[in-house]
Write a protein that holds these residues in place. Structure first.
Motif, PDB file in Angstrom:
ATOM      1  N   LEU A  36      47.462  33.806  38.091  1.00 13.77           N
ATOM      2  CA  LEU A  36      47.600  34.983  37.113  1.00 13.77           C
ATOM      3  C   LEU A  36      47.048  36.281  37.925  1.00 13.77           C
ATOM      4  O   LEU A  36      47.754  37.189  37.663  1.00 13.77           O
ATOM      5  CB  LEU A  36      46.779  34.522  35.917  1.00 13.77           C
ATOM      6  N   ALA A  37      46.108  36.129  38.554  1.00 15.04           N
ATOM      7  CA  ALA A  37      45.330  37.268  39.117  1.00 15.04           C
ATOM      8  C   ALA A  37      46.403  37.688  40.064  1.00 15.04           C
ATOM      9  O   ALA A  37      46.488  39.103  40.391  1.00 15.04           O
ATOM     10  CB  ALA A  37      44.164  36.787  39.674  1.00 15.04           C
ATOM     11  N   LEU A  74      45.130  27.924  37.689  1.00 15.74           N
ATOM     12  CA  LEU A  74      45.908  29.060  36.948  1.00 15.74           C
ATOM     13  C   LEU A  74      45.398  30.416  37.102  1.00 15.74           C
ATOM     14  O   LEU A  74      46.236  31.290  37.033  1.00 15.74           O
ATOM     15  CB  LEU A  74      45.703  28.357  35.469  1.00 15.74           C
ATOM     16  N   VAL A  75      44.208  30.515  36.948  1.00 16.01           N
ATOM     17  CA  VAL A  75      43.632  31.837  36.863  1.00 16.01           C
ATOM     18  C   VAL A  75      43.931  32.727  38.155  1.00 16.01           C
ATOM     19  O   VAL A  75      44.264  33.936  38.010  1.00 16.01           O
ATOM     20  CB  VAL A  75      42.064  31.998  36.442  1.00 16.01           C
ATOM     21  N   GLY A 128      49.489  39.230  38.340  1.00 17.49           N
ATOM     22  CA  GLY A 128      49.370  40.350  37.688  1.00 17.49           C
ATOM     23  C   GLY A 128      49.016  41.661  38.180  1.00 17.49           C
ATOM     24  O   GLY A 128      48.728  41.892  39.291  1.00 17.49           O
ATOM     25  N   GLY A 129      48.933  42.889  37.380  1.00 16.86           N
ATOM     26  CA  GLY A 129      48.602  44.121  37.809  1.00 16.86           C
ATOM     27  C   GLY A 129      49.402  44.671  39.006  1.00 16.86           C
ATOM     28  O   GLY A 129      48.563  45.155  39.879  1.00 16.86           O
ATOM     29  N   LEU A 143      39.773  19.721  35.037  1.00 20.21           N
ATOM     30  CA  LEU A 143      39.857  20.733  34.119  1.00 20.21           C
ATOM     31  C   LEU A 143      39.451  22.006  35.023  1.00 20.21           C
ATOM     32  O   LEU A 143      40.216  23.178  34.934  1.00 20.21           O
ATOM     33  CB  LEU A 143      38.702  20.797  32.933  1.00 20.21           C
TER      34      LEU A 143
END
Lengths: 371, 292, 274
Positions: free
Chosen positions: A24-25, A20-21, A28-29, A13
């Motif tokens: 995403l980081a 995943l995070v 993004g942005g 987990l």
């Protein structure tokens, strides 16, 4: 057996989430500033287009969608936001917000533009821009109206019960350091820039100041003032005037009109130290796929008959000369704020976006309200 | 822990997967990942126009412990705790009373308790403003009855915020306690009474411990959202009582400083998770287990 | 204790005697506390003035206005859809999770995860879900709100059902399985009935929470289908008029009538007594 399984599940987990995070980081942005306006077709068939407009509830006529369809053939849906901050959060979250046209206050339009989210105005698609007062084309947050069109404008002052306050207030200090008999019956606006406004003007500073010393002084004044306050209120202050819980409130000019409507003793005044000039504007999002219809919408809103609806129903000033001419004289008598001239409004200092320094106002507000 | 059934370990694993699987997957995808996402912001900076600037730093944490924020945190904890205690004081007897009603009335009264919360939150809070303001109903009554000489400043105070929070979250206290207490199958209390225990002892020794998990759940349900609520402090507190919820909201929405907002949220989360773990251990201690 | 005493106690057992006694006081008091502000809301719905806070006079004007307000009607329908969907999902998932956590895998980590939405500030979940949906490319709309509310509600159902489940000692379930029933049958026929009040309470809770939930709904919703709280909150700037009070009054009336009717209907078919 169970223990090792539990551990490895947890590890999985944890690892999975981390992956995943970080993904995403990384994705993004992306603050891409594209300054290239799209090529838009002035003769596009608007009946094939449809727009979504985000606005405050009650700020446009109820039948605006029908009016739009009749005038241009395009359809529209409207969605609502209660505050600038909420719609900003949606627009800056990344991805497609689904919004084509947004109504936001001037300094937020500036911030959106700085973040590269707005489509520059295509003047050829907005012939009604000529209806704007010259002063409304030089507002400091968007000089020359490159990406925003002012929809309403006004100023901030003191809304008070003329039958309960004598003599009438003339200075910001009347609410910052009031006569003891009014103590506990005063409210100020809770939104950051406006919470600071009375202190800024009373001390002679700019509404856009970011100087730390000035901010510290303002904080001291505001903390002192808090002791006399009934509360900070953005939305129900005129109700408090009506009921008599409050006798003086810091207020936007248009809002004071709602109080006057119920109780003619409620009057509005701009203190002698001066005040701000705020403006709610219309902007088109770069992500919109129906830009021609979006600009057609803005153009329609600037039509004098449509635009004057705002003044007549919402009691706000609009920066539209032919529209103001359509407003009945009795209304201007009942609400003197509506008789104000553009030159007078122009004396107010325009609020601009403060970029990174805007957090200083959030901190100021927190420090003051938590004191 | 229940003994493995006679049907064997494989069937037991299947059962476990059946019960836990869907819920956990759903929770991981739609809760854990999003929350980790937000909490990951804590180590970054606010971008120039809001948004995130991905430069790793821990400034947000030192900032979160500045005096103003500490003060707000402590005061919020106090207010939330007060609201929780009051909600418990009201909620427990009420839940117990409902549980003792004849069966056909129980659901009715339970739903009656919940129905006020099907009206809009803003309107309910406005109603309190109408009731509590200096020109309002409560003051009118107090003055007419001669109980006070002067109108009281009830609104825009910490007290008003607490009352507002209790009002908003009361059903969240009542429902879990009711669920715990209902159908405790009067057998146990009856047995206790039969054995000569007084009503009070029965309550203290039998009913109360059994209802404890529900009580703790109810307290969490009231305490947590009270901390994070920002509408009640604004409307009923006149914006003069700043709570953590306001802070987090302000940082996310007004300052558009998602990293710092996330940091404040993280602190709240750590606190609450700690409370929760304690709760978990306590409720396990009170769990009835046939093998004990 | 003498046999006579026990016997006379048994004779007194018909439950009606075990009345509420003093407990009527907190019950009635609580109902008053809950309904006096509601009464205020109803009274103000008849306000002749525009204010939801200051009563000016009596008028029925807001009711016709309410019925011609299409936006509010759409929002209401949206909210009911979302709340019902979220309630169903969260009750099913939550109950199953609770059973799993108590009977099959005891783990504080999993407990915490399952109940996370109830322990976290809703703004965190809201923004997290917005970021997540945006990244994954889910179009925001009523579906995303329903998913979000289901995720939110599940935690509450888990908490409520769990609190009840830990009180049961599992001996009935063991007996059932010893007698040959499979784990599912045992769950369905033994466990579920004994946690029924908790499941119902959880469902009620989940529905109630979703109905009036603003923060998460706002961030996970698309622009085209507002829920009722979003619609109402968006009117705050230009003043909430008594039209909203009228809406609340009507909803209240409908709910109370439905509930009372339901209770009366059940009375006829009610065979079990205490």
């Amino acid at each position: 057996m169970a223990r090792t399984r539990k551990f490895s599940t947890r590890a999985l987990l944890g690892a999975g989430s981390l992956v995943l995070v970080s993904a995403l980081a990384a994705c993004g942005g992306d603050d891409s500033g594209g300054a290239e306006p799209d090529k838009l077709d002035a003769d596009a068939d608007l009946s094939k287009q449809s727009i979504t407009v985000s606005n405050w509830s009650g700020y446009m006529p109820d039948d605006i969608a029908d009016q739009f369809k009749k005038a241009t053939g395009a359809s529209m849906k409207s969605t609502e936001h209660a505050t600038n901050e909420e719609v900003m959060a949606k627009l800056t979250a990344g991805g497609d917000s689904g919004i084509d046209v947004a109504f936001v206050s001037g300094q937020y339009a500036q911030a959106l533009n700085d973040a590269g989210l707005l489509e520059p105005l295509h003047d050829d698609l907005i012939p009604n821009l000529k209806n704007l007062y010259p002063e409304a084309t030089e507002l400091a947050f968007d000089e020359g109206n490159k990406y925003s069109v002012p929809y309403t404008w006004g100023t901030t002052g003191i809304c008070y019960r003329s039958d309960l306050v004598d003599p009438a207030p003339t200075s910001w200090n009347d609410i910052l350091d009031p006569d003891p008999k009014y103590s506990g019956k005063i409210t100020m606006l809770s939104t950051e820039r406006w919470l600071a406004l009375p202190a800024q003007k009373a001390l002679g500073y700019s509404v856009n100041t970011t100087d730390d010393d000035e901010l510290a002084e303002m904080q001291d004044v505001l903390v002192e003032a808090k002791k006399h306050l009934l509360g900070y209120d953005d939305t129900t202050f005129y109700e408090k005037l009506i009921s008599g819980e409050a006798v003086m409130t810091e207020a936007w000019d248009g809002w004071c009109g709602y109080g006057t409507l119920e109780n003619p003793d409620i009057k509005f005044t701009v203190p002698e130290e001066g005040s701000d000039l705020w403006s709610d504007t219309m902007v088109v999002l770069k992500s919109s796929e129906n830009k021609e219809a979006a600009f057609a919408f803005i153009n329609m809103m600037l039509d004098p008959k449509v635009h004057s609806w705002v003044t007549e129903n919402v009691y706000y000033n609009v920066p539209n000369a032919p529209a103001e001419d359509l407003v009945p004289a009795e209304l201007k008598e009942q609400f003197p704020q509506l008789a104000v001239t553009p030159e007078q409004l122009g004396e107010g200092e325009v609020l601009v976006d403060l970029g990174e320094d805007s957090t200083k106002y959030t901190d100021l507000t927190t420090d003051v309200t938590a004191s | 822990m229940s003994r493995a059934p006679a049907t064997g370990a494989r069937s037991r694993r299947a059962a476990g997967a059946f019960f836990l699987g869907p819920g956990l997957i759903f929770t991981i995808v739609f809760v854990v990942v999003p929350v980790l996402l937000v909490l990951s912001y804590t180590v970054f900076d606010r971008g120039r126009f809001g948004g995130i600037q991905y430069t790793f730093n821990l400034d947000n944490f030192s900032r979160a412990f500045e005096p103003t924020f500490r003060k707000v945190l402590v005061s919020s904890l106090g207010i939330a705790a007060a609201a929780t205690v009051i909600a418990l004081a009201i909620g427990y007897p009420v839940a117990y009373a409902i549980a003792k009603l004849p069966e056909r009335w129980r659901s009715l009264v339970l739903v009656l308790v919940v129905i006020p919360f099907w009206t809009n939150f803003l309107i309910r809070t406005y109603a309190w403003m109408v009731l509590l303001n200096t020109q309002g109903v409560l003051n009118d009554v107090l003055v007419k009855l001669g109980l006070v000489d002067e109108r009281l400043d009830l609104l825009y105070t910490k007290g008003a915020v607490i009352v507002g929070l209790v009002y908003v979250y009361l059903p969240l206290m009542i429902l879990p306690i009711y669920a715990s207490v209902a159908r405790l199958d009067n057998e146990l209390p009856e047995a206790s009474a039969d054995l000569g225990a007084s009503k009070f002892t029965t309550f203290r020794r039998v009913t109360l411990p059994l209802s404890l998990p529900g009580v703790i759940t109810g307290c969490i349900f009231v305490f947590v959202p009270s901390l994070g609520n920002f509408v009640v402090p604004e409307l009923l507190g006149g914006g003069k009582t700043v709570m953590v919820g306001n802070l987090v909201r302000d940082q996310f929405l007004k300052a558009r400083d998602w990293p710092f907002g996330a940091t404040l949220a993280l602190i709240m989360v750590v606190l609450l998770v700690a409370l929760f773990v304690i709760q978990s251990l306590v409720s396990r201690r009170y769990a009835v287990d046939s093998r004990r | 204790m003498s046999a006579a005493k026990t016997a006379s106690r048994a004779a007194r057992r018909p439950a009606k005697r075990q009345g509420l006694g003093l407990l009527w006081i907190p019950l009635i008091g609580c109902l008053l506390f809950l309904y006096i502000p509601i009464a205020t809301v109803v009274v103000l719905s008849f306000n002749s003035g525009r204010s939801a806070l200051n009563l000016k006079g009596f008028s029925l004007r807001w009711y016709p206005e309410l019925f011609s307000d299409a936006d509010l009607g759409h929002a209401l329908v949206n909210t009911l859809l979302v709340a019902t969907g979220a309630m169903v999902f969260s009750t099913v998932l939550g109950t199953m999770l609770a059973v799993g956590l108590v009977r099959y895998r005891r783990s504080t980590a999993l407990d915490t995860m399952a109940m996370a939405p109830a322990i976290l500030p809703d703004l965190v979940l809201a923004i997290g879900l917005l970021s997540f949906f945006t990244w994954v490319g889910f179009t925001l709309g009523l579906t995303t709100v329903m998913i979000a509310h289901a995720a939110f509600g599940t935690a509450f159902v888990v908490a409520v059902v769990r609190a009840r489940l830990v009180q049961l000692d599992g001996s009935l379930e063991e007996a059932s399985q010893d007698l040959g029933a499979g784990w599912f049958t045992t769950f369905w026929r033994v466990t579920l009935p004994s946690i029924a009040p908790a499941v119902l309470a959880g469902a009620l809770l989940s529905f109630t929470l979703s109905l009036d939930e603003f923060v998460i709904a706002f961030f996970t919703n698309g622009p085209n289908s507002p829920t009722l709280p979003i619609e109402i909150y968006s009117r705050v700037r230009f003043g909430i008029t008594p039209e909203i009070n009228a809406l609340a009054t009507i909803l209240l009336l409908v709910s109370i009538i439905a509930v009372v009717a339901g209770a009366l209907a059940l009375r006829r078919t009610d065979k079990t007594d205490d």
